[in-house]
Design a protein around this motif. Structure first.
Motif, PDB file in Angstrom:
ATOM      1  N   HIS A 154       0.860  -1.188   0.000  1.00 56.93           N
ATOM      2  CA  HIS A 154       0.000   0.000   0.000  1.00 56.93           C
ATOM      3  C   HIS A 154       0.892   1.234   0.000  1.00 56.93           C
ATOM      4  O   HIS A 154       2.098   1.121  -0.221  1.00 56.93           O
ATOM      5  N   ALA A 155       0.290   2.394   0.229  1.00 57.94           N
ATOM      6  CA  ALA A 155       1.042   3.661   0.189  1.00 57.94           C
ATOM      7  C   ALA A 155       0.787   4.431   1.476  1.00 57.94           C
ATOM      8  O   ALA A 155       0.055   5.432   1.487  1.00 57.94           O
ATOM      9  N   PRO A 156       1.364   3.979   2.582  1.00 54.00           N
ATOM     10  CA  PRO A 156       1.066   4.610   3.877  1.00 54.00           C
ATOM     11  C   PRO A 156       1.492   6.076   3.912  1.00 54.00           C
ATOM     12  O   PRO A 156       2.612   6.430   3.552  1.00 54.00           O
ATOM     13  N   GLY A 157       0.564   6.918   4.322  1.00 52.06           N
ATOM     14  CA  GLY A 157       0.868   8.337   4.494  1.00 52.06           C
ATOM     15  C   GLY A 157       0.865   9.159   3.232  1.00 52.06           C
ATOM     16  O   GLY A 157       1.020  10.387   3.297  1.00 52.06           O
ATOM     17  N   ALA A 158       0.668   8.532   2.070  1.00 50.32           N
ATOM     18  CA  ALA A 158       0.783   9.271   0.812  1.00 50.32           C
ATOM     19  C   ALA A 158      -0.246  10.388   0.693  1.00 50.32           C
ATOM     20  O   ALA A 158       0.025  11.431   0.102  1.00 50.32           O
ATOM     21  N   ASN A 159      -1.440  10.175   1.236  1.00 45.15           N
ATOM     22  CA  ASN A 159      -2.483  11.202   1.118  1.00 45.15           C
ATOM     23  C   ASN A 159      -2.937  11.740   2.479  1.00 45.15           C
ATOM     24  O   ASN A 159      -3.950  12.410   2.574  1.00 45.15           O
ATOM     25  N   ALA A 160      -2.172  11.447   3.523  1.00 41.10           N
ATOM     26  CA  ALA A 160      -2.606  11.795   4.880  1.00 41.10           C
ATOM     27  C   ALA A 160      -2.812  13.300   5.053  1.00 41.10           C
ATOM     28  O   ALA A 160      -3.806  13.742   5.650  1.00 41.10           O
ATOM     29  N   GLN A 219       1.148   8.514  -4.332  1.00 42.92           N
ATOM     30  CA  GLN A 219       0.566   7.183  -4.461  1.00 42.92           C
ATOM     31  C   GLN A 219       1.100   6.470  -5.710  1.00 42.92           C
ATOM     32  O   GLN A 219       1.375   5.266  -5.676  1.00 42.92           O
ATOM     33  N   ARG A 220       1.221   7.212  -6.787  1.00 43.29           N
ATOM     34  CA  ARG A 220       1.802   6.623  -8.002  1.00 43.29           C
ATOM     35  C   ARG A 220       3.222   6.143  -7.751  1.00 43.29           C
ATOM     36  O   ARG A 220       3.590   5.022  -8.108  1.00 43.29           O
ATOM     37  N   ASP A 221       4.018   6.990  -7.116  1.00 38.37           N
ATOM     38  CA  ASP A 221       5.414   6.637  -6.879  1.00 38.37           C
ATOM     39  C   ASP A 221       5.533   5.419  -5.974  1.00 38.37           C
ATOM     40  O   ASP A 221       6.392   4.551  -6.188  1.00 38.37           O
ATOM     41  N   ALA A 222       4.668   5.327  -4.958  1.00 40.20           N
ATOM     42  CA  ALA A 222       4.692   4.169  -4.066  1.00 40.20           C
ATOM     43  C   ALA A 222       4.299   2.900  -4.809  1.00 40.20           C
ATOM     44  O   ALA A 222       4.892   1.829  -4.610  1.00 40.20           O
ATOM     45  N   LEU A 223       3.295   3.007  -5.660  1.00 37.93           N
ATOM     46  CA  LEU A 223       2.849   1.851  -6.445  1.00 37.93           C
ATOM     47  C   LEU A 223       3.957   1.356  -7.367  1.00 37.93           C
ATOM     48  O   LEU A 223       4.287   0.158  -7.381  1.00 37.93           O
ATOM     49  N   ILE A 224       4.525   2.263  -8.140  1.00 35.50           N
ATOM     50  CA  ILE A 224       5.563   1.874  -9.100  1.00 35.50           C
ATOM     51  C   ILE A 224       6.786   1.332  -8.368  1.00 35.50           C
ATOM     52  O   ILE A 224       7.399   0.338  -8.798  1.00 35.50           O
ATOM     53  N   ALA A 225       7.138   1.949  -7.252  1.00 31.69           N
ATOM     54  CA  ALA A 225       8.284   1.467  -6.480  1.00 31.69           C
ATOM     55  C   ALA A 225       8.046   0.058  -5.965  1.00 31.69           C
ATOM     56  O   ALA A 225       8.936  -0.803  -6.028  1.00 31.69           O
ATOM     57  N   SER A 226       6.844  -0.209  -5.477  1.00 28.57           N
ATOM     58  CA  SER A 226       6.538  -1.536  -4.945  1.00 28.57           C
ATOM     59  C   SER A 226       6.624  -2.602  -6.034  1.00 28.57           C
ATOM     60  O   SER A 226       7.197  -3.683  -5.827  1.00 28.57           O
ATOM     61  N   LEU A 227       6.049  -2.322  -7.196  1.00 30.88           N
ATOM     62  CA  LEU A 227       6.102  -3.287  -8.294  1.00 30.88           C
ATOM     63  C   LEU A 227       7.540  -3.503  -8.766  1.00 30.88           C
ATOM     64  O   LEU A 227       7.971  -4.640  -8.988  1.00 30.88           O
ATOM     65  N   THR A 228       8.278  -2.405  -8.901  1.00 35.08           N
ATOM     66  CA  THR A 228       9.669  -2.512  -9.341  1.00 35.08           C
ATOM     67  C   THR A 228      10.501  -3.319  -8.352  1.00 35.08           C
ATOM     68  O   THR A 228      11.282  -4.203  -8.750  1.00 35.08           O
ATOM     69  N   HIS A 251       9.499  -5.542  -6.194  1.00 34.31           N
ATOM     70  CA  HIS A 251       9.120  -6.955  -6.194  1.00 34.31           C
ATOM     71  C   HIS A 251       9.693  -7.688  -7.393  1.00 34.31           C
ATOM     72  O   HIS A 251      10.285  -8.774  -7.243  1.00 34.31           O
ATOM     73  N   PHE A 252       9.535  -7.116  -8.578  1.00 35.49           N
ATOM     74  CA  PHE A 252       9.948  -7.828  -9.789  1.00 35.49           C
ATOM     75  C   PHE A 252      11.456  -7.794 -10.024  1.00 35.49           C
ATOM     76  O   PHE A 252      11.957  -8.512 -10.894  1.00 35.49           O
ATOM     77  N   THR A 253      12.179  -6.993  -9.249  1.00 34.74           N
ATOM     78  CA  THR A 253      13.649  -7.024  -9.296  1.00 34.74           C
ATOM     79  C   THR A 253      14.228  -7.738  -8.081  1.00 34.74           C
ATOM     80  O   THR A 253      15.426  -7.685  -7.829  1.00 34.74           O
ATOM     81  N   HIS A 254      13.343  -8.375  -7.301  1.00 34.34           N
ATOM     82  CA  HIS A 254      13.751  -9.220  -6.166  1.00 34.34           C
ATOM     83  C   HIS A 254      14.532  -8.448  -5.104  1.00 34.34           C
ATOM     84  O   HIS A 254      15.513  -8.925  -4.549  1.00 34.34           O
ATOM     85  N   THR A 255      14.060  -7.225  -4.847  1.00 30.59           N
ATOM     86  CA  THR A 255      14.618  -6.429  -3.751  1.00 30.59           C
ATOM     87  C   THR A 255      13.528  -6.235  -2.702  1.00 30.59           C
ATOM     88  O   THR A 255      12.347  -6.387  -2.994  1.00 30.59           O
ATOM     89  N   PRO A 256      13.905  -5.939  -1.448  1.00 28.96           N
ATOM     90  CA  PRO A 256      12.885  -5.781  -0.399  1.00 28.96           C
ATOM     91  C   PRO A 256      11.844  -4.733  -0.780  1.00 28.96           C
ATOM     92  O   PRO A 256      12.181  -3.649  -1.268  1.00 28.96           O
ATOM     93  N   VAL A 257      10.564  -5.052  -0.546  1.00 27.36           N
ATOM     94  CA  VAL A 257       9.466  -4.156  -0.890  1.00 27.36           C
ATOM     95  C   VAL A 257       9.192  -3.257   0.316  1.00 27.36           C
ATOM     96  O   VAL A 257       8.710  -3.710   1.346  1.00 27.36           O
ATOM     97  N   GLU A 258       9.484  -1.975   0.157  1.00 28.06           N
ATOM     98  CA  GLU A 258       9.425  -1.032   1.279  1.00 28.06           C
ATOM     99  C   GLU A 258       8.034  -0.932   1.885  1.00 28.06           C
ATOM    100  O   GLU A 258       7.870  -0.867   3.107  1.00 28.06           O
ATOM    101  N   PHE A 259       7.018  -0.916   1.043  1.00 28.71           N
ATOM    102  CA  PHE A 259       5.665  -0.674   1.523  1.00 28.71           C
ATOM    103  C   PHE A 259       4.816  -1.942   1.584  1.00 28.71           C
ATOM    104  O   PHE A 259       3.602  -1.898   1.462  1.00 28.71           O
ATOM    105  N   ALA A 260       5.478  -3.071   1.797  1.00 28.48           N
ATOM    106  CA  ALA A 260       4.742  -4.328   1.946  1.00 28.48           C
ATOM    107  C   ALA A 260       3.983  -4.337   3.281  1.00 28.48           C
ATOM    108  O   ALA A 260       4.485  -3.841   4.290  1.00 28.48           O
TER     109      ALA A 260
END
Length: 314
Positions: free
Chosen positions: A95-101, A290-299, A301-310
């Motif tokens: 998810h994108a915690p705090g992105a729109n808080a 929110q866009r940046d958090a989404l793209i970062a999470s997908l990137t 995951h698919f590059t096998h690095t820890p997902v910050e917003f998991a």
């Protein structure tokens, strides 16, 4: 290299769609999970789903996506994503915690001001030629008592803004927070009784369904206002309609509705009810975050690095 298929089940801003399409093969179904799938959508190849807290993703729908690896909620909420089922299947949820808080907190304060000062009914009075007869006194925020349901990122930002109005703060959560502003109330009815304004800013989901019920609203009292910027399910709509009809509360500001987008006509007809179409979290800055958090999470995951917003499961 084969394409990575992403299924988006919610409306998304153009900039977010562009970013997804540049990196992935996107199936965009903004109206949600369809009864009949469009030609060209192969569910067996979908590796990622983009959803949100309201739309979510059930275990049954996860099961229909055998290649699914990651579910990303666009925004902070993920209450209708079956996180436990995802964990059992080895699916990452983000998810994108705090992105729109900050935007949500601004919207909440705006609703409070508009309700207290009567912006909507007074504008209508002036339009109707009733300038002289509509100049009665109105409540204000300065020095008033504010109760906050939930003391997460949004609740704390609402409290910070309320300090600018010298408001007395109280809050209700499952337990007290040592660093939280204001007085903690273990019983929500007691918080409501001690408040002029009650703002709902907690998580949605089964645990908070109808948390603000008839008892809470009637404790708020005939001069009190309720504002909901969390999820429609937290506020019992029937109880709210009854409280308004019986003048047990003064008014309400609602960015979310229990069965949105359907809005009961009684709410729309009430002069001291404000309804906005679930946009409290929408601003240029929040949508970019929110866009940046989404793209970062997908990137990640698919590059096998820890997902910050998991989402972490216990």
């Amino acid at each position: 290299m084969s394409a990575t298929y992403v299924l988006a089940l919610i409306p998304l801003p153009d900039a977010t769609l562009d970013a997804l399409r540049r990196a992935y093969a996107l199936h965009y179904l903004p109206d949600g999970w369809p009864e009949t799938w469009p030609a060209g959508v192969d569910l067996t190849r979908v590796r990622a789903v983009v959803t949100n807290g309201s739309t979510g993703l059930s275990e049954a729908r996860m099961a229909a996506l055998p290649a699914l690896e990651i579910v990303s909620a666009f925004g902070a909420g993920y209450e209708n994503v079956d996180v436990a089922a995802a964990a059992r299947r080895g699916i990452v949820v983000t998810h994108a915690p705090g992105a729109n808080a900050a935007t949500v907190a601004d919207h909440a304060i705006g609703l409070l001001l508009a309700l207290a000062r009567g912006y909507a009914p007074l504008t209508e009075a002036v339009r109707g030629g009733n300038w002289r007869t509509s100049r009665g006194e109105r409540a204000t925020l300065t020095g008033a008592r504010l109760g906050i349901v939930g003391m997460g990122r949004i609740g704390r930002l609402i409290a910070a803004r309320a300090r600018g109005f010298d408001m007395t703060l109280g809050y209700h959560t499952r337990g007290p927070h040592a660093d939280a502003p204001g007085r903690y109330y273990s019983r929500l009815t007691e918080l409501a009784a001690a408040s002029d304004f009650l703002v709902i800013a907690c998580n949605g989901g089964p645990a908070t369904k109808h948390l603000v019920d008839r008892e809470v609203l009637y404790a708020l009292g005939p001069h009190g206002y309720v504002v909901n910027v969390s999820r429609g399910s937290v506020l019992d709509t029937r109880a709210l309609l009854d409280a308004l009809a019986e003048r047990a509360i003064a008014g309400a500001g609602l960015d979310v509705i229990e069965h949105e987008p359907e809005v009961p006509f009684e709410l729309l007809d009430h002069p001291d009810v404000l309804v906005t179409p679930h946009i409290a979290g929408r601003s240029p800055a929040s949508l970019i975050a929110q866009r940046d958090a989404l793209i970062a999470s997908l990137t990640q995951h698919f590059t096998h690095t820890p997902v910050e917003f998991a989402v972490r499961t216990v």
